[in-house]
Design an enzyme around this catalytic site. Structure first.
Site: not given
Ligand code: PGA
Length: 249
Positions: A9, A11, A93, A95, A163, A169, A209
């Site tokens: 992803n 983003k 997601h 976010e 997740e 992150g 992460s």
């Molecule tokens: P990250 O993000 O691997 O940077 O923690 C994962 C995600 O949000 O899908």
């Protein structure tokens, strides 16, 4: 048998020049290994799809609007995504749930729209740090699954990514026992709702992460069929060892 899946992803990262990472990836992934999907920003979808034609990489979008078209400034529909040649779309997601207040019902409508266009949805679920502290992780997951996963889900049209929001992150990763507990729980919910055959064909990804340094460990957890990777998917040099770890698991 569930084919393992490594999904990246991107983003709101990447550029036309960053698509060179796809060519590097394509040259090095094992066609007999796991499936690989990259989800770049919407502006790069068409170009990315052109680049991966006749490679083993699939392309996905990061979200979609449930309507095929209409007065929705700034949005992109599942139909438009399918037209680029993409075959996956992320839905729900954290976010998007957080920043754009996407509800379970809206996420469900997005997945239905994705299915109308033959896109496979990657449905994200996961608890906040507060939920975990309060001991309600599994309740949160159950509510999200019940509300956002439509009837008719199967191993072809949906993938579920667990997740935990507090792990995205941050560099914090749940213990293997915590990942295993949630993945087992999701599997049990799917089997209860869709029956043994369908429930067991839906792939479950862990996300939050995932890095080259922890991927092999994470892939030993119960019921983990792959990963949804943010930061470490931006560069082939980071994503390739994760793909390798998944192939070796
Ligand atoms: P990250 O993000 O691997 O940077 O923690 C994962 C995600 O949000 O899908």
């Amino acid at each position: 048998m569930r084919r393992k899946l490594a999904a990246g992803n991107w983003k709101m990262h990447g550029s036309v020049s960053a698509l060179a990472e796809l060519t590097t990836l394509a040259a090095q992934i094992d066609p007999q290994g796991c499936e690989t999907v990259i989800c770049p920003p919407a502006t790069l979808l068409f170009h990315a799809c052109q680049l991966v034609t006749s490679t083993d990489i699939a392309i996905g979008a990061q979200c979609c609007h449930p309507q095929p078209h209409g007065p929705f400034t700034g949005d992109v529909s599942a139909r438009m995504i399918a037209e680029t040649g993409a075959s996956y779309v992320i839905a729900g997601h954290s976010e998007r749930r957080d920043r754009y207040a996407e509800t379970d019902a809206e996420v469900q409508a997005q997945i239905r729209a994705a299915w109308r266009e033959n896109l496979t949805a990657i449905l994200c679920v996961g608890e906040s740090g507060e939920d975990r502290q309060a001991g309600i992780t599994l309740d949160t997951i159950a509510t999200q699954l019940a509300g956002s996963l439509p009837d008719g889900a199967n191993g072809e049209n949906v993938v579920i990514a667990y997740e935990p929001i507090w792990a995205i992150g941050t560099g914090d990763v749940p213990t293997l026992a915590q990942i295993g507990e949630v993945h087992d729980f999701i599997r049990a919910q799917l089997v209860r709702r869709f029956g043994d055959t369908q429930g067991k064909t839906i792939r479950l990804l862990y996300g939050g992460s995932v890095k080259p340094s922890n991927a092999a460990d994470i892939f030993t957890a119960e019921n983990v069929d792959g990963a949804l990777v943010g930061g470490a998917s931006l560069q082939a040099a980071d994503f390739l060892p994760i793909i390798q770890a998944l192939n070796d698991a």
